[in-house]
Motif scaffolding. Structure first.
Motif, PDB file in Angstrom:
ATOM      1  N   CYS A   3      -6.801   1.761  11.344  1.00  0.00           N
ATOM      2  CA  CYS A   3      -5.619   1.679  10.460  1.00  0.00           C
ATOM      3  C   CYS A   3      -5.340   2.985   9.710  1.00  0.00           C
ATOM      4  O   CYS A   3      -6.244   3.569   9.114  1.00  0.00           O
ATOM      5  N   ILE A   4      -4.071   3.413   9.733  1.00  0.00           N
ATOM      6  CA  ILE A   4      -3.688   4.625   8.984  1.00  0.00           C
ATOM      7  C   ILE A   4      -2.889   4.256   7.732  1.00  0.00           C
ATOM      8  O   ILE A   4      -2.230   5.110   7.141  1.00  0.00           O
ATOM      9  N   ARG A   5      -2.936   2.986   7.351  1.00  0.00           N
ATOM     10  CA  ARG A   5      -2.328   2.521   6.100  1.00  0.00           C
ATOM     11  C   ARG A   5      -0.836   2.870   5.991  1.00  0.00           C
ATOM     12  O   ARG A   5      -0.395   3.421   4.987  1.00  0.00           O
ATOM     13  N   CYS A   6      -0.089   2.514   7.041  1.00  0.00           N
ATOM     14  CA  CYS A   6       1.354   2.789   6.988  1.00  0.00           C
ATOM     15  C   CYS A   6       2.120   1.637   6.347  1.00  0.00           C
ATOM     16  O   CYS A   6       3.244   1.813   5.899  1.00  0.00           O
ATOM     17  N   GLY A   7       1.561   0.450   6.372  1.00  0.00           N
ATOM     18  CA  GLY A   7       2.212  -0.712   5.752  1.00  0.00           C
ATOM     19  C   GLY A   7       3.210  -1.417   6.665  1.00  0.00           C
ATOM     20  O   GLY A   7       3.815  -2.418   6.255  1.00  0.00           O
ATOM     21  N   ALA A   8       3.384  -0.942   7.906  1.00  0.00           N
ATOM     22  CA  ALA A   8       4.393  -1.552   8.791  1.00  0.00           C
ATOM     23  C   ALA A   8       4.093  -3.027   9.069  1.00  0.00           C
ATOM     24  O   ALA A   8       5.007  -3.849   9.170  1.00  0.00           O
ATOM     25  N   CYS A   9       2.797  -3.365   9.174  1.00  0.00           N
ATOM     26  CA  CYS A   9       2.460  -4.766   9.479  1.00  0.00           C
ATOM     27  C   CYS A   9       2.837  -5.682   8.317  1.00  0.00           C
ATOM     28  O   CYS A   9       3.156  -6.855   8.513  1.00  0.00           O
ATOM     29  N   ILE A  46       0.802  -1.222   0.000  1.00  0.00           N
ATOM     30  CA  ILE A  46       0.000   0.000   0.000  1.00  0.00           C
ATOM     31  C   ILE A  46       0.838   1.277   0.000  1.00  0.00           C
ATOM     32  O   ILE A  46       0.358   2.331  -0.387  1.00  0.00           O
ATOM     33  N   CYS A  97       2.326  -1.971  14.888  1.00  0.00           N
ATOM     34  CA  CYS A  97       1.207  -1.124  14.439  1.00  0.00           C
ATOM     35  C   CYS A  97       1.167   0.195  15.225  1.00  0.00           C
ATOM     36  O   CYS A  97       1.032   0.187  16.448  1.00  0.00           O
ATOM     37  N   PRO A  98       1.260   1.334  14.524  1.00  0.00           N
ATOM     38  CA  PRO A  98       1.327   2.615  15.245  1.00  0.00           C
ATOM     39  C   PRO A  98       0.031   3.005  15.940  1.00  0.00           C
ATOM     40  O   PRO A  98       0.037   3.890  16.787  1.00  0.00           O
ATOM     41  N   VAL A  99      -1.090   2.354  15.579  1.00  0.00           N
ATOM     42  CA  VAL A  99      -2.352   2.692  16.249  1.00  0.00           C
ATOM     43  C   VAL A  99      -2.843   1.524  17.111  1.00  0.00           C
ATOM     44  O   VAL A  99      -4.011   1.456  17.489  1.00  0.00           O
ATOM     45  N   ILE A 153      -3.513  -1.722  16.773  1.00  0.00           N
ATOM     46  CA  ILE A 153      -4.591  -2.673  16.444  1.00  0.00           C
ATOM     47  C   ILE A 153      -4.099  -4.059  16.872  1.00  0.00           C
ATOM     48  O   ILE A 153      -2.954  -4.430  16.593  1.00  0.00           O
ATOM     49  N   ILE A 212      -3.134  -6.646   7.904  1.00  0.00           N
ATOM     50  CA  ILE A 212      -4.346  -5.803   8.017  1.00  0.00           C
ATOM     51  C   ILE A 212      -5.345  -6.170   6.916  1.00  0.00           C
ATOM     52  O   ILE A 212      -6.549  -6.236   7.158  1.00  0.00           O
ATOM     53  N   ILE A 238      -3.849  -6.952  15.795  1.00  0.00           N
ATOM     54  CA  ILE A 238      -4.042  -7.617  14.502  1.00  0.00           C
ATOM     55  C   ILE A 238      -4.057  -9.134  14.660  1.00  0.00           C
ATOM     56  O   ILE A 238      -4.963  -9.807  14.158  1.00  0.00           O
TER      57      ILE A 238
HETATM   58  S1  SF4 Z   1       0.669  -1.417  10.901  1.00  0.00           S
HETATM   59 FE1  SF4 Z   1      -1.349  -0.809  11.695  1.00  0.00          FE
HETATM   60  S2  SF4 Z   1      -1.720   1.194  10.810  1.00  0.00           S
HETATM   61 FE2  SF4 Z   1      -0.046   0.314   9.645  1.00  0.00          FE
HETATM   62  S3  SF4 Z   1      -1.049  -0.691   7.873  1.00  0.00           S
HETATM   63 FE3  SF4 Z   1      -0.823  -2.246   9.442  1.00  0.00          FE
HETATM   64  S4  SF4 Z   1      -2.736  -2.170  10.608  1.00  0.00           S
HETATM   65 FE4  SF4 Z   1      -2.624  -0.279   9.412  1.00  0.00          FE
END
Ligand code: SF4
Length: 459
Positions: free
Chosen positions: A304-310, A149, A363-365, A367, A333, A369
């Motif tokens: 989710c803020i769509r950072c892609g870290a996960c 993403i 995950c920065p927020v 979640i 995610i 997961i």
């Molecule tokens: S690490 Fe968290 S915020 Fe970032 S894409 Fe995955 S679920 Fe979303």
């Protein structure tokens, strides 16, 4: 839509991709960069917790904040549209472009428009779309979809891109210089930017108190498009809302670091009102989000803020590639939002995880997961749609494990069969033994060993 079979698609990627390691290497590199950056931020955990709390509060009051956002944006002179699903979003965007007789659109990265297949929709109606983010442009020219993403062409190597640009832009054959290739793409897009009459972007955050949309990019392509073209359109998923402008100070600090290991993305642009003589539209898109918000066990995935870290940290994503998830948002995610959209189509994805929990850790927020992945498995089993290759052995296993006498009997048979027909056993569990060896067969069960030894020790 066809049911996604992750394991099969991932095996296909590993065996047939020209560069099965490309995705793995790029994602691992980003994960390491993230760790190096995060360690220097005092109070990182506090920042994550704050972001999580803000998102939980916003999602719990989403109706109120969306209405406030619409009111403020309208007062600012913005035209706000509501789209119940992807088709409605596409119709609205087409309607705006058609009204202005726009021959083409310059678009900066927007996973929402990928999710709703906007490019196809417009192209079928005679409007060309030029993706202007370099990674998006690469996948567009390759006639592929993004595999990540944040880094849509993560699965491509420099060699792939050089070949692609040679074929499509007549660059020098075999030139692997990143600067040369980037400049070629830039030159190709420049003319499109300069003559564009409409530009579209995705949105990272919508601020309720000001009616502003915030867009974070590294290339400045969103800004070039929006500032040049008279008509600007921003497509935003409902969950992108934050209450106050000051909340951005939390999210922008988390986003760049989590996504690419940068202390901040190069451009954080805030659009509040149309340019003099221009038009600004915001399309608020539901497309399954309200339904998801109503799911007691899963609604927090909308933080989710769509950072892609996960994705970057996930061993399954890194090895099996982004395309094997069959959805715009892949990785951990993606595996928890897709069944919320269509449980029958995406029932396989929650099983595409080792449940190691690394996704939740980064995950920065915050979640949960891996907790939700496990919960989805439970829901899918309860729905009775789990694959027979999983459900039959599980049912048999549960019967055997529920009676000690059956367990002992099954154990003695299994030891005998494994000893006498190791090849047969191996082929029966070939998915498991493909990367491992069968364990050595013990001479006796643990139980009988224990009884024997206990007697010895008691003497
Ligand atoms: S690490 Fe968290 S915020 Fe970032 S894409 Fe995955 S679920 Fe979303």
């Amino acid at each position: 839509m066809a049911r996604v079979k992750h394991a099969k698609a991932a095996a296909n990627y590993i065996h047939h991709s020209k560069n099965p390691k490309a995705q793995h290497n790029a994602a691992s590199h980003l994960r390491k960069k993230r760790d190096r950056e995060v360690i220097n931020v005092p109070g990182w955990e506090h920042l994550r917790e704050t972001a999580s709390q803000i998102k939980m509060h916003t999602l719990s009051n989403l109706d109120k904040y969306l209405e406030e956002f619409e009111r403020k944006a309208t007062q600012n002179g913005v035209k706000v549209h509501w789209a119940q699903d992807g088709n409605e979003m596409n119709e609205i965007v087409y309607g705006i472009l058609d009204q202005h007789q726009v021959p083409y659109l310059v678009k900066s990265k927007s996973m929402l428009t990928e999710e709703c297949h906007l490019n196809d929709y417009l192209e079928k109606r005679g409007i060309d779309v030029f993706d202007t983010d370099l990674g998006e442009r690469i996948v567009q020219l390759s006639k592929e979809t993004p595999s990540h993403i944040v880094v849509p062409a993560m699965h491509k190597t420099r060699e792939d891109i050089s070949e692609l640009f040679h074929d499509t832009m007549k660059t020098e054959k075999g030139n692997l210089d990143a600067k040369y290739l980037t400049l070629a793409a830039r030159k190709d897009l420049r003319e499109k930017f300069m003559n564009a009459r409409a530009a579209l972007t995705g949105v990272n955050f919508g601020v309720a108190e000001t009616g502003t949309v915030t867009i974070a990019t590294n290339e400045g392509n969103a800004d070039l498009g929006v500032n040049k073209a008279p008509v600007q359109i921003h497509c935003m998923g409902l969950e992108k809302m934050v209450p106050r402008q000051m909340d951005l100070s939390v999210f922008l600090r988390l986003l760049g670091r989590s996504a690419t290991g940068q202390s901040i993305t190069t451009y954080s642009s805030h659009y509040q009102r149309p340019k003099p003589g221009g038009e600004m539209h915001i399309v608020l898109v539901d497309n399954g989000r309200s339904k998801h918000l109503g799911m007691e066990d899963f609604w927090t995935a909308l933080k989710c803020i769509r950072c892609g870290a996960c994705m970057n940290t996930c061993p399954v994503y890194r090895s099996g590639g982004g395309h094997s998830y069959g959805y715009t948002v892949p990785g951990p995610i993606g595996s928890i939002i897709t069944p919320a959209r269509d449980i029958n189509q995406y029932d396989d994805l929650p099983f595409a995880s080792s449940l190691c929990g690394s996704c939740s850790d980064v995950c920065p927020v915050k979640i949960d997961i891996h907790g939700q992945l496990l919960k989805w498995r439970e829901v899918i089993v309860d729905h009775g749609i789990v694959d027979k290759s999983k459900s039959i052995p599980m049912k048999m296993g549960s019967k055997v494990l529920s009676k000690p006498s059956w367990y002992r009997f099954a154990g003695s048979i299994a030891r005998k069969v494994m000893k006498q027909f190791p090849g047969l056993v191996s082929s029966m569990v070939k998915d498991w033994t493909r990367g491992r060896e069968l364990p050595e067969v013990p001479k006796e069960s643990f139980r009988s060993w224990y009884i024997k030894n206990k007697k010895k020790n008691d003497k």
